[in-house]
Design a protein around this motif. Structure first.
Motif, short mmCIF file in Angstrom:
data_model
loop_
_atom_site.label_atom_id
_atom_site.label_comp_id
_atom_site.label_asym_id
_atom_site.label_seq_id
_atom_site.Cartn_x
_atom_site.Cartn_y
_atom_site.Cartn_z
N TRP A 20 -13.71 1.04 3.72
CA TRP A 20 -13.12 0.01 5.03
C TRP A 20 -12.67 -1.20 5.50
N LEU A 21 -14.50 -1.70 4.81
CA LEU A 21 -14.62 -2.85 5.25
C LEU A 21 -14.40 -3.72 3.86
N LEU A 22 -14.88 -3.02 2.74
CA LEU A 22 -14.73 -4.23 1.67
C LEU A 22 -13.02 -4.32 1.91
N ALA A 23 -11.93 -3.20 1.93
CA ALA A 23 -10.52 -2.78 1.59
C ALA A 23 -10.11 -4.22 2.81
N ILE A 24 -10.43 -4.03 3.63
CA ILE A 24 -9.89 -5.37 4.64
C ILE A 24 -10.23 -6.53 4.46
N GLY A 25 -11.70 -6.74 4.60
CA GLY A 25 -11.82 -8.18 3.40
C GLY A 25 -11.09 -8.44 1.83
N GLY A 26 -11.22 -7.60 1.06
CA GLY A 26 -10.51 -7.95 0.49
C GLY A 26 -9.09 -8.17 0.49
N ALA A 27 -8.02 -7.68 2.02
CA ALA A 27 -6.64 -7.65 2.45
C ALA A 27 -6.90 -9.13 3.02
N ILE A 28 -8.03 -9.41 3.06
CA ILE A 28 -7.81 -10.85 4.45
C ILE A 28 -8.03 -11.49 3.57
N MET A 52 -11.78 9.25 -5.13
CA MET A 52 -10.38 9.13 -4.23
C MET A 52 -8.66 8.89 -4.27
N GLY A 53 -7.75 10.34 -3.91
CA GLY A 53 -6.48 10.30 -4.72
C GLY A 53 -6.15 9.28 -4.38
N PHE A 54 -4.62 9.39 -4.88
CA PHE A 54 -3.60 8.15 -5.07
C PHE A 54 -2.98 7.69 -3.82
N LEU A 55 -2.41 8.90 -2.84
CA LEU A 55 -2.02 8.47 -1.54
C LEU A 55 -2.94 7.87 -0.61
N ALA A 56 -4.02 8.30 -0.98
CA ALA A 56 -5.07 8.55 0.33
C ALA A 56 -5.80 6.58 0.02
N PHE A 57 -5.63 6.40 -1.33
CA PHE A 57 -5.45 4.59 -1.68
C PHE A 57 -4.54 4.17 -1.47
N LEU A 58 -3.19 4.47 -1.09
CA LEU A 58 -2.06 4.10 -0.56
C LEU A 58 -2.07 3.91 0.61
N LEU A 59 -2.74 4.92 1.55
CA LEU A 59 -2.52 5.08 2.64
C LEU A 59 -3.32 3.46 3.29
N LEU A 60 -4.59 3.50 2.37
CA LEU A 60 -6.18 2.93 3.05
C LEU A 60 -5.62 1.32 2.59
N GLY A 61 -4.81 1.11 1.57
CA GLY A 61 -3.61 -0.22 1.40
C GLY A 61 -3.04 -0.98 2.68
N LEU A 62 -2.48 0.09 2.82
CA LEU A 62 -1.34 -0.19 4.03
C LEU A 62 -2.17 -0.20 5.01
N ILE A 63 -2.66 0.39 5.46
CA ILE A 63 -3.62 -0.36 6.71
C ILE A 63 -4.29 -0.90 6.95
N ALA A 64 -5.41 -1.82 5.95
CA ALA A 64 -6.34 -2.37 5.75
C ALA A 64 -5.26 -3.74 5.01
N TRP A 120 6.54 -3.91 5.79
CA TRP A 120 5.14 -3.15 5.43
C TRP A 120 5.23 -2.93 4.08
N LEU A 121 6.21 -3.29 3.22
CA LEU A 121 6.54 -2.69 1.16
C LEU A 121 4.64 -4.39 1.32
N MET A 122 5.69 -4.71 1.84
CA MET A 122 4.07 -6.26 1.02
C MET A 122 3.19 -6.68 1.45
N THR A 123 3.16 -5.49 2.98
CA THR A 123 1.84 -5.43 3.12
C THR A 123 1.11 -4.22 2.36
N LEU A 124 2.02 -3.17 2.53
CA LEU A 124 1.50 -2.44 1.39
C LEU A 124 0.41 -2.60 0.06
N VAL A 125 2.05 -3.24 -0.65
CA VAL A 125 1.45 -3.85 -1.83
C VAL A 125 -0.32 -5.47 -1.16
N LEU A 126 0.10 -5.70 -0.90
CA LEU A 126 -1.22 -6.75 -0.81
C LEU A 126 -2.14 -6.40 0.04
N GLY A 127 -2.53 -5.35 0.86
CA GLY A 127 -3.01 -3.71 1.03
C GLY A 127 -3.63 -3.47 0.22
#
Length: 89
Positions: free
Chosen positions: A64-72, A1-13, A29-36
């Motif tokens: 997606w499930l791993l990213a959302i679970g980790g973000a929680i 997965m590319g860097f921008l895709a990973f950032l998008l994944l983190g923001l959405i998660a 949104w910036l802190m949401t991105l960092v935490l995601g």
């Protein structure tokens, strides 16, 4: 997965984690991105240790499930730290 895709994944998660966690989180949104992103890293690491799968493909459900679970988890830890600091004042 590319860097921008990973950032998008983190923001959405991170945004989904904010919707799942009850209460009001006063973060932008910036802190949401960092935490995601931190949550996606944590979820990917936990997934590789516990289940033998990590963050493979952007459109994979396990990613997606791993990213959302980790973000929680990260959002709960962040809320506990910031909430505890706010009560002292």
């Amino acid at each position: 997965m590319g860097f921008l895709a990973f950032l998008l994944l983190g923001l959405i998660a991170g945004a989904i984690a904010k919707l799942i966690i009850p209460g009001k989180q006063n973060i932008g949104w910036l802190m949401t991105l960092v935490l995601g992103v931190l949550g996606a890293l944590l979820g990917g690491w936990l997934g590789s240790v516990l289940f033998g799968t990590g963050l493979e493909e952007f459109f994979d459900l396990s990613t997606w499930l791993l990213a959302i679970g980790g973000a929680i988890i990260v959002l709960l830890i962040y809320g506990a730290i910031v909430g505890r600091r706010g009560r002292r004042a």
